[in-house]
Write a protein that holds these residues in place. Structure first.
Motif, PDB file in Angstrom:
ATOM      1  N   HIS A 365       0.854  -1.182   0.000  1.00 23.19           N
ATOM      2  CA  HIS A 365       0.000   0.000   0.000  1.00 23.19           C
ATOM      3  C   HIS A 365       0.896   1.241   0.000  1.00 23.19           C
ATOM      4  N   ALA A 366       1.192   1.729  -1.192  1.00 17.73           N
ATOM      5  CA  ALA A 366       1.962   2.966  -1.365  1.00 17.73           C
ATOM      6  C   ALA A 366       0.969   4.054  -1.768  1.00 17.73           C
ATOM      7  N   ASP A 367       1.364   4.948  -2.675  1.00 17.48           N
ATOM      8  CA  ASP A 367       0.405   5.918  -3.197  1.00 17.48           C
ATOM      9  C   ASP A 367      -0.753   5.186  -3.855  1.00 17.48           C
ATOM     10  N   LEU A 368      -0.407   4.087  -4.546  1.00 20.39           N
ATOM     11  CA  LEU A 368      -1.394   3.174  -5.093  1.00 20.39           C
ATOM     12  C   LEU A 368      -1.088   1.785  -4.569  1.00 20.39           C
ATOM     13  N   SER A 369      -2.075   0.926  -4.582  1.00 19.46           N
ATOM     14  CA  SER A 369      -1.871  -0.448  -4.138  1.00 19.46           C
ATOM     15  C   SER A 369      -1.312  -1.275  -5.291  1.00 19.46           C
ATOM     16  N   VAL A 370      -0.212  -1.982  -5.037  1.00 21.54           N
ATOM     17  CA  VAL A 370       0.417  -2.802  -6.072  1.00 21.54           C
ATOM     18  C   VAL A 370       0.613  -4.220  -5.541  1.00 21.54           C
ATOM     19  N   MET A 371       0.722  -5.177  -6.480  1.00 18.85           N
ATOM     20  CA  MET A 371       0.953  -6.570  -6.128  1.00 18.85           C
ATOM     21  C   MET A 371       2.380  -6.958  -6.485  1.00 18.85           C
ATOM     22  N   VAL A 372       3.040  -7.691  -5.597  1.00 20.20           N
ATOM     23  CA  VAL A 372       4.404  -8.174  -5.807  1.00 20.20           C
ATOM     24  C   VAL A 372       4.408  -9.687  -5.678  1.00 20.20           C
ATOM     25  N   ASN A 373       4.954 -10.368  -6.686  1.00 15.18           N
ATOM     26  CA  ASN A 373       5.092 -11.830  -6.672  1.00 15.18           C
ATOM     27  C   ASN A 373       6.582 -12.151  -6.725  1.00 15.18           C
ATOM     28  N   LEU A 374       7.126 -12.628  -5.615  1.00 13.46           N
ATOM     29  CA  LEU A 374       8.560 -12.868  -5.534  1.00 13.46           C
ATOM     30  C   LEU A 374       8.994 -14.046  -6.403  1.00 13.46           C
ATOM     31  N   ASP A 375       8.170 -15.091  -6.476  1.00  8.64           N
ATOM     32  CA  ASP A 375       8.547 -16.252  -7.284  1.00  8.64           C
ATOM     33  C   ASP A 375       8.625 -15.900  -8.761  1.00  8.64           C
ATOM     34  N   GLU A 376       7.712 -15.064  -9.233  1.00  7.84           N
ATOM     35  CA  GLU A 376       7.681 -14.679 -10.646  1.00  7.84           C
ATOM     36  C   GLU A 376       8.519 -13.429 -10.935  1.00  7.84           C
ATOM     37  N   ARG A 377       9.078 -12.846  -9.873  1.00  9.04           N
ATOM     38  CA  ARG A 377       9.815 -11.580 -10.014  1.00  9.04           C
ATOM     39  C   ARG A 377       8.956 -10.554 -10.753  1.00  9.04           C
ATOM     40  N   PHE A 378       7.767 -10.363 -10.188  1.00  6.69           N
ATOM     41  CA  PHE A 378       6.753  -9.525 -10.846  1.00  6.69           C
ATOM     42  C   PHE A 378       6.261  -8.467  -9.868  1.00  6.69           C
ATOM     43  N   CYS A 379       6.083  -7.239 -10.381  1.00  9.28           N
ATOM     44  CA  CYS A 379       5.396  -6.179  -9.655  1.00  9.28           C
ATOM     45  C   CYS A 379       4.433  -5.517 -10.620  1.00  9.28           C
ATOM     46  N   SER A 380       3.235  -5.175 -10.143  1.00  8.20           N
ATOM     47  CA  SER A 380       2.230  -4.609 -11.034  1.00  8.20           C
ATOM     48  C   SER A 380       2.574  -3.192 -11.507  1.00  8.20           C
ATOM     49  N   CYS A 381       3.637  -2.593 -10.963  1.00 13.00           N
ATOM     50  CA  CYS A 381       4.121  -1.329 -11.531  1.00 13.00           C
ATOM     51  C   CYS A 381       5.002  -1.581 -12.742  1.00 13.00           C
ATOM     52  N   TYR A 382       5.403  -2.825 -12.973  1.00 11.12           N
ATOM     53  CA  TYR A 382       6.156  -3.315 -14.129  1.00 11.12           C
ATOM     54  C   TYR A 382       7.620  -2.852 -14.190  1.00 11.12           C
ATOM     55  N   GLN A 383       8.085  -2.114 -13.199  1.00  9.14           N
ATOM     56  CA  GLN A 383       9.468  -1.643 -13.250  1.00  9.14           C
ATOM     57  C   GLN A 383      10.457  -2.788 -13.006  1.00  9.14           C
ATOM     58  N   TRP A 384      10.106  -3.741 -12.163  1.00  3.72           N
ATOM     59  CA  TRP A 384      10.999  -4.868 -11.910  1.00  3.72           C
ATOM     60  C   TRP A 384      11.230  -5.657 -13.196  1.00  3.72           C
ATOM     61  N   GLN A 385      10.160  -5.908 -13.948  1.00  2.87           N
ATOM     62  CA  GLN A 385      10.281  -6.666 -15.184  1.00  2.87           C
ATOM     63  C   GLN A 385      11.082  -5.900 -16.237  1.00  2.87           C
ATOM     64  N   LEU A 386      10.906  -4.581 -16.270  1.00 11.02           N
ATOM     65  CA  LEU A 386      11.573  -3.779 -17.289  1.00 11.02           C
ATOM     66  C   LEU A 386      13.060  -3.594 -17.002  1.00 11.02           C
ATOM     67  N   LEU A 387      13.437  -3.415 -15.745  1.00  9.04           N
ATOM     68  CA  LEU A 387      14.812  -3.042 -15.398  1.00  9.04           C
ATOM     69  C   LEU A 387      15.710  -4.233 -15.108  1.00  9.04           C
ATOM     70  N   GLY A 388      15.151  -5.306 -14.577  1.00  9.91           N
ATOM     71  CA  GLY A 388      15.980  -6.455 -14.250  1.00  9.91           C
ATOM     72  C   GLY A 388      16.450  -6.481 -12.811  1.00  9.91           C
ATOM     73  N   PHE A 389      16.073  -5.499 -12.013  1.00 15.02           N
ATOM     74  CA  PHE A 389      16.346  -5.520 -10.571  1.00 15.02           C
ATOM     75  C   PHE A 389      15.111  -4.996  -9.845  1.00 15.02           C
ATOM     76  N   PRO A 390      14.934  -5.342  -8.558  1.00 16.28           N
ATOM     77  CA  PRO A 390      13.677  -5.029  -7.856  1.00 16.28           C
ATOM     78  C   PRO A 390      13.355  -3.541  -7.833  1.00 16.28           C
ATOM     79  N   CYS A 391      12.086  -3.229  -7.989  1.00 15.39           N
ATOM     80  CA  CYS A 391      11.607  -1.858  -7.875  1.00 15.39           C
ATOM     81  C   CYS A 391      11.450  -1.510  -6.396  1.00 15.39           C
ATOM     82  N   GLN A 392      10.996  -0.294  -6.109  1.00 14.18           N
ATOM     83  CA  GLN A 392      10.876   0.145  -4.716  1.00 14.18           C
ATOM     84  C   GLN A 392       9.850  -0.672  -3.940  1.00 14.18           C
TER      85      GLN A 392
END
Length: 489
Positions: A365-392
């Motif tokens: 729960h940040a400014d918006l609510s996002v989902m993080v899946n550690l097994d899939e290395r996924f965040c609904s802000c999509y920055q983790w998938q785009l950059l190759g390292f974890p987003c905030q």
């Protein structure tokens, strides 16, 4: 009073040190320097020939420099086994056409860099001109990694296809899906599509913004243009098709649907928009890396071709040694630039609320609510998938779970990969056994006539008297004209 005749050879001996320190010095500057420091008043053509003579003494004859290339290629392959060098001498083998060089150190090092190549061309400024084509990568610390280069006659479709074909021969066993980043040069687009049909090709954001800016007249204010460019950046960075469509609607509403539709008509979405990009470019949307390479070779582009190529080799050899020594002192698992970036991201969300949905899925729960899946290395802000390292958001979840952050960063950003990038050295090429130019027969390339009308008036030297401007209002010659005259009459 005695008049001393000053020839180009005397001028050459005087200005040699100045030419060595500043190879791009202009003859007009040499005229001024000789006048002020030696009291010599020489015409322009003597200064020009003097500089040419000094350059030839320092770097050799440009025409004979081509004769050394066959020997150089053979010695380079022998001293740096595994390097890929191709010298194209035309059908009869007597005249230089183009040359491609990719060192073994670059071939080995690229395996530890992200599978991306930034390609561009820059002018060669020596006597015979031409174009220096470059393909560069980016290491784990986000630094320039020169991969391959070629010297050709120009940025034609044939030359770009030839250059990329040589790269495909180098990477035949690579086994990774490549991504190319370049400007929208038509020859590059054709060559990438022909030689690497399955590779993704991204267009440089900077060039796209400049092209869009030109669609609006000069009368339009800069603040309006900046706003349109900001909306276009949101369009490019939109991670999903839904966000892309929403950003496109805003861009059309503010920038004018006719102008925007015309601009996007010949701009395929798969070449610029994140939502449709078929490959992975790790957040890289600009070709600034190629511009960095062009600046890196700026001072060597005016050298004769043999000296140009060998100077690039020496610069690469020094770079590898310097970065290898620096990386051995690193104590972190990650490259320093990535380490600092992750620290800055971690500081942004220390007070966010984190809820666990399952063993690997969390809600932040940040400014918006996002989902993080550690097994899939996924965040609904999509920055983790785009950059190759974890987003905030992912960083907060990883730290909240007590896991090691380093395990969730792509291997390309780790210090071990960086050290492996520079594990192979570039070895010296001693020229003590270089044969005399007369023993090898290779002619320089045919030069093309430069565009534009040739000059019909000669350049006057600074020592020549300039025409006096006479004011038609007051009649004086006091360096002003009728429009600027302030003399009372």
């Amino acid at each position: 009073m005695y008049t001393v005749a000053v020839g180009s050879r005397l001028v050459s001996s005087i200005v040699k040190d100045k030419v060595r320190s500043n190879p791009l010095v202009r003859p007009i500057e040499l005229i001024t320097d000789l006048k002020e420091n030696y009291g010599l008043d020489i015409p322009y053509h003597v200064a020009w020939y003097g500089k040419e003579s000094a350059t030839k003494d320092l770097h050799g004859n440009e025409e004979l420099s081509y004769a050394h290339l066959p020997w150089y290629v053979n010695v380079l392959k022998a001293s740096n086994v595994g390097s890929h060098c191709v010298l194209d001498c035309g059908e009869d083998g007597s005249r230089f056409q183009r040359i491609f060089i990719c060192f073994k150190a670059s071939i080995d090092g690229f395996r530890w860099c992200r599978p991306m190549l930034f390609i561009d061309g820059t002018f060669v400024t020596n006597k015979y001109k031409g174009t220096l084509l470059g393909a560069t990568a980016k290491n784990g610390n986000k630094e320039v990694f020169p991969f391959a280069f070629a010297i050709v006659s120009g940025e034609t479709v044939d030359n770009w296809r030839w250059f990329l074909q040589r790269i495909s021969e180098v990477l035949v066993d690579e086994g990774r899906q490549l991504t190319f980043i370049s400007d929208r040069h038509g020859a590059i687009i054709d060559a990438v599509r022909t030689v690497f049909p399955s590779s993704a090709h991204g267009f440089c954001l900077y060039h796209l913004k400049e092209n869009l800016k030109k669609k609006y007249p000069h009368a339009v204010g800069s603040s309006f243009k900046d706003h349109i460019l900001w909306l276009f950046c949101k369009l490019l960075y939109a991670p999903t098709v839904e966000e892309y469509q929403d950003s496109l609607k805003k861009l059309r509403d503010h920038g004018g649907s006719k102008i925007i539709d015309k601009f996007l008509a010949d701009l395929p979405v798969q070449n610029f928009a994140n939502a449709f990009f078929p490959g992975k470019r790790y957040g890289e949307v600009s070709n600034a890396l190629s511009e960095s390479f062009n600046s890196w070779v700026k001072d060597v582009r005016r050298l004769p071709i043999y000296e140009m190529i060998d100077t690039i080799r020496i610069k690469m050899m020094e770079m590898i040694s310097r970065r290898k020594l620096a990386s051995e002192k690193w104590s972190s698992v990650l490259c320093p630039v990535i380490e600092d970036e992750l620290k800055n991201l971690a500081a942004k969300g220390r007070h966010w609320r984190i809820c666990r949905a399952s063993e690997s899925i969390f809600e932040v729960h940040a400014d918006l609510s996002v989902m993080v899946n550690l097994d899939e290395r996924f965040c609904s802000c999509y920055q983790w998938q785009l950059l190759g390292f974890p987003c905030q958001h992912a960083i907060q979840v990883i730290q909240h779970s007590g896991l090691c952050l380093y395990n969730f960063v792509d291997e390309y950003y780790k210090a071990d990969f960086y050290r492996a990038t520079y594990a192979t050295h570039i070895f010296p090429i001693p020229d003590i056994e270089k044969p005399p130019p007369g023993d090898v027969f290779l002619l320089p390339p045919h030069t093309r006539k430069p565009p534009g009308r040739p000059p019909t008036k000669r350049f006057k030297s600074s020592s020549e008297t300039k025409r006096q401007v006479k004011c038609k209002r007051c009649g004086s010659c006091d360096r002003h004209n009728r429009r600027t005259c302030k003399v009372p009459i």
